[in-house]
Design an enzyme around this catalytic site. Structure first.
Site, mmCIF file in Angstrom:
data_model
loop_
_atom_site.group_PDB
_atom_site.id
_atom_site.type_symbol
_atom_site.label_atom_id
_atom_site.label_comp_id
_atom_site.label_asym_id
_atom_site.label_seq_id
_atom_site.Cartn_x
_atom_site.Cartn_y
_atom_site.Cartn_z
ATOM 1 N N ARG A 87 0.483 -1.074 -0.059
ATOM 2 C CA ARG A 87 0.176 0.332 -0.060
ATOM 3 C C ARG A 87 0.556 1.130 -0.204
ATOM 4 O O ARG A 87 2.303 1.675 1.385
ATOM 5 C CB ARG A 87 -1.053 -0.120 1.234
ATOM 6 C CG ARG A 87 -1.956 0.939 1.428
ATOM 7 C CD ARG A 87 -2.978 1.286 0.242
ATOM 8 N NE ARG A 87 -3.237 -0.111 0.118
ATOM 9 C CZ ARG A 87 -4.833 -0.047 -0.262
ATOM 10 N NH1 ARG A 87 -4.461 0.426 -1.461
ATOM 11 N NH2 ARG A 87 -5.439 -2.047 -0.395
ATOM 12 N N ARG B 182 2.661 -6.895 -9.759
ATOM 13 C CA ARG B 182 2.131 -6.195 -8.644
ATOM 14 C C ARG B 182 2.619 -7.692 -7.197
ATOM 15 O O ARG B 182 2.849 -7.195 -6.149
ATOM 16 C CB ARG B 182 1.380 -5.045 -8.478
ATOM 17 C CG ARG B 182 -0.256 -5.329 -8.357
ATOM 18 C CD ARG B 182 -0.863 -3.999 -7.315
ATOM 19 N NE ARG B 182 -2.290 -4.586 -7.443
ATOM 20 C CZ ARG B 182 -2.821 -4.340 -6.792
ATOM 21 N NH1 ARG B 182 -2.557 -2.738 -6.252
ATOM 22 N NH2 ARG B 182 -4.026 -4.910 -6.026
ATOM 23 N N HIS C 195 0.074 3.631 -10.644
ATOM 24 C CA HIS C 195 -0.617 3.876 -9.133
ATOM 25 C C HIS C 195 0.284 4.689 -7.812
ATOM 26 O O HIS C 195 0.303 4.202 -7.485
ATOM 27 C CB HIS C 195 -1.358 2.671 -8.614
ATOM 28 C CG HIS C 195 -2.753 3.018 -8.127
ATOM 29 N ND1 HIS C 195 -3.100 3.575 -7.148
ATOM 30 C CD2 HIS C 195 -3.541 2.161 -8.427
ATOM 31 C CE1 HIS C 195 -3.822 3.498 -6.963
ATOM 32 N NE2 HIS C 195 -4.704 2.548 -7.481
ATOM 33 N N ASP D 61 -12.751 9.427 -6.542
ATOM 34 C CA ASP D 61 -12.044 8.214 -7.371
ATOM 35 C C ASP D 61 -12.752 8.257 -8.723
ATOM 36 O O ASP D 61 -13.489 8.185 -9.449
ATOM 37 C CB ASP D 61 -12.890 7.173 -6.639
ATOM 38 C CG ASP D 61 -11.879 5.784 -7.368
ATOM 39 O OD1 ASP D 61 -11.923 4.393 -6.340
ATOM 40 O OD2 ASP D 61 -11.209 5.482 -8.000
ATOM 41 N N GLU E 208 -2.723 9.200 -11.077
ATOM 42 C CA GLU E 208 -1.795 7.594 -11.836
ATOM 43 C C GLU E 208 -2.040 8.255 -13.347
ATOM 44 O O GLU E 208 -2.719 7.921 -13.543
ATOM 45 C CB GLU E 208 -3.452 6.954 -11.950
ATOM 46 C CG GLU E 208 -2.925 6.826 -10.053
ATOM 47 C CD GLU E 208 -4.194 5.848 -8.986
ATOM 48 O OE1 GLU E 208 -4.755 4.893 -10.495
ATOM 49 O OE2 GLU E 208 -4.930 5.888 -8.919
HETATM 50 O O1 TA6 Z 1 -7.077 4.141 -8.756
HETATM 51 C C1 TA6 Z 1 -8.022 3.679 -7.873
HETATM 52 C C2 TA6 Z 1 -8.407 2.480 -7.452
HETATM 53 O O2 TA6 Z 1 -8.749 1.302 -8.786
HETATM 54 C C3 TA6 Z 1 -9.823 2.286 -6.352
HETATM 55 O O3 TA6 Z 1 -11.142 2.295 -6.693
HETATM 56 C C4 TA6 Z 1 -9.011 1.521 -4.990
HETATM 57 O O4 TA6 Z 1 -9.909 0.491 -5.511
HETATM 58 C C5 TA6 Z 1 -7.680 2.097 -5.425
HETATM 59 O O5 TA6 Z 1 -7.584 1.719 -6.862
HETATM 60 C C6 TA6 Z 1 -7.155 1.254 -4.616
HETATM 61 O O6 TA6 Z 1 -6.285 -0.238 -5.141
HETATM 62 P P1 TA6 Z 1 -6.188 -2.034 -4.606
HETATM 63 O O7 TA6 Z 1 -6.738 -2.745 -5.350
HETATM 64 O O8 TA6 Z 1 -4.856 -1.393 -5.059
HETATM 65 O O9 TA6 Z 1 -6.898 -1.382 -3.000
#
Ligand code: TA6
Length: 281
Positions: free
Chosen positions: A64, A92, A159, A202, A259
């Site tokens: 994270r 990932r 991301h 989002d 992103e």
């Molecule tokens: O990029 C935004 C997103 O798609 C959100 O909707 C949220 O799901 C975030 O990515 C984090 O995703 P993850 O799978 O890393 O928890």
């Protein structure tokens, strides 16, 4: 592989982390996920990336924070009828290897490749590499090459979680046009101006500016993108931060995801390459 002078290897939990430190900047890159965890330019010695204090380094759970590499799909834009697939693709969650390292005049360049470029939901003959250049700026390039006979459809994202002092004082510059809002059933809206944050955010912006800027009080983060068809902006806000075990309850206050992404998708013809790039300074 023998590491060059500016690169060292250490462990974080169950994960091998490369530490790069040269005369222009420093960075940390987990080999699990080829995941950039930290970037600090020597110009101001300020960390550009946010990494959750509760991030899990078990070599299984996606980390994270930092810069998750989302490939060969973004979110749940699965390329096949299969639905039970990992969010943001499968690379990932893999151990990558350091294939090449190069000392440039004012930077260190690393090339990493994943264990596999095929998995459930995606079975094409493609190569993938992540090229990370650490200097005054951090440049990350995700390069896919179609080495098979069929057209390959890709989505994905770099991301990136950016470190900010407080979400309430941040303004994002450089976006215009419309976006689709995941928090409002993917309805379409116009980009706000000023672009400030006061709720869960989002959004997939269909604008594809080459440069963006995060203004955070007197601090600035410049973001340049290439090979993207959209920009995703995400802040989970408080309720989601509390719900995510790998995120402090107030984690949303200190981060903003901007992103460089391919969300509509690209069709990569046989023999062709695609490079999704993000440069941070
Ligand atoms: O990029 C935004 C997103 O798609 C959100 O909707 C949220 O799901 C975030 O990515 C984090 O995703 P993850 O799978 O890393 O928890």
């Amino acid at each position: 592989m023998q590491l060059s002078d500016s690169i060292s290897l250490h462990q974080r939990g169950s994960v091998d982390v490369l530490e790069v430190s040269n005369s222009c900047g420093s960075a940390e890159i987990s080999l699990f996920g080829a995941h950039v965890l930290s970037f600090v330019p020597n110009t101001d010695n300020r960390e550009r990336l946010w990494l959750s204090k509760s991030a899990v380094f078990d070599g299984v759970t996606p980390i994270r924070g930092g810069i998750p590499v989302c490939w060969p799909w973004f979110s749940d834009r699965f390329p096949s009828e299969e639905r039970n697939l990992p969010s943001h693709g499968f690379v990932r969650n893999q151990i990558w290897k350091l294939d090449n390292q190069e000392e440039l005049s004012e930077a260190t360049r690393l090339v990493l490749t994943p264990s596999s470029t095929s998995g459930p939901g995606f079975n094409f003959n493609v190569s993938l590499k992540l090229v990370i250049t650490v200097g005054h700026n951090l440049k990350v390039e995700l390069i896919t090459e179609n080495i098979g006979p069929h057209i390959v459809r890709l989505t994905g994202a770099l991301h990136s979680y950016f470190a900010i002092s407080h979400i309430s004082q941040v303004e994002l510059f450089g976006l215009s046009g419309s976006y689709h809002d995941k928090t409002r059933d993917w309805q379409e809206f116009q980009t706000p101006s000023p672009y400030v944050f006061n709720e869960e955010t989002d959004r997939v912006h269909h604008d594809k500016p080459e440069t963006l800027e995060i203004a955070d009080g007197s601090q600035r983060i410049q973001i340049a993108s290439g090979g993207h068809d959209s920009i995703v902006v995400w802040n989970p806000w408080q309720e989601n931060s509390i719900a995510m075990k790998d995120m402090p309850d107030d984690g949303y206050e200190k981060m903003l995801c901007v992103e460089s992404a391919v969300t509509d998708g690209i069709d990569l013809a046989p023999g062709k390459q695609h490079c999704l790039a993000q440069t941070i300074c």
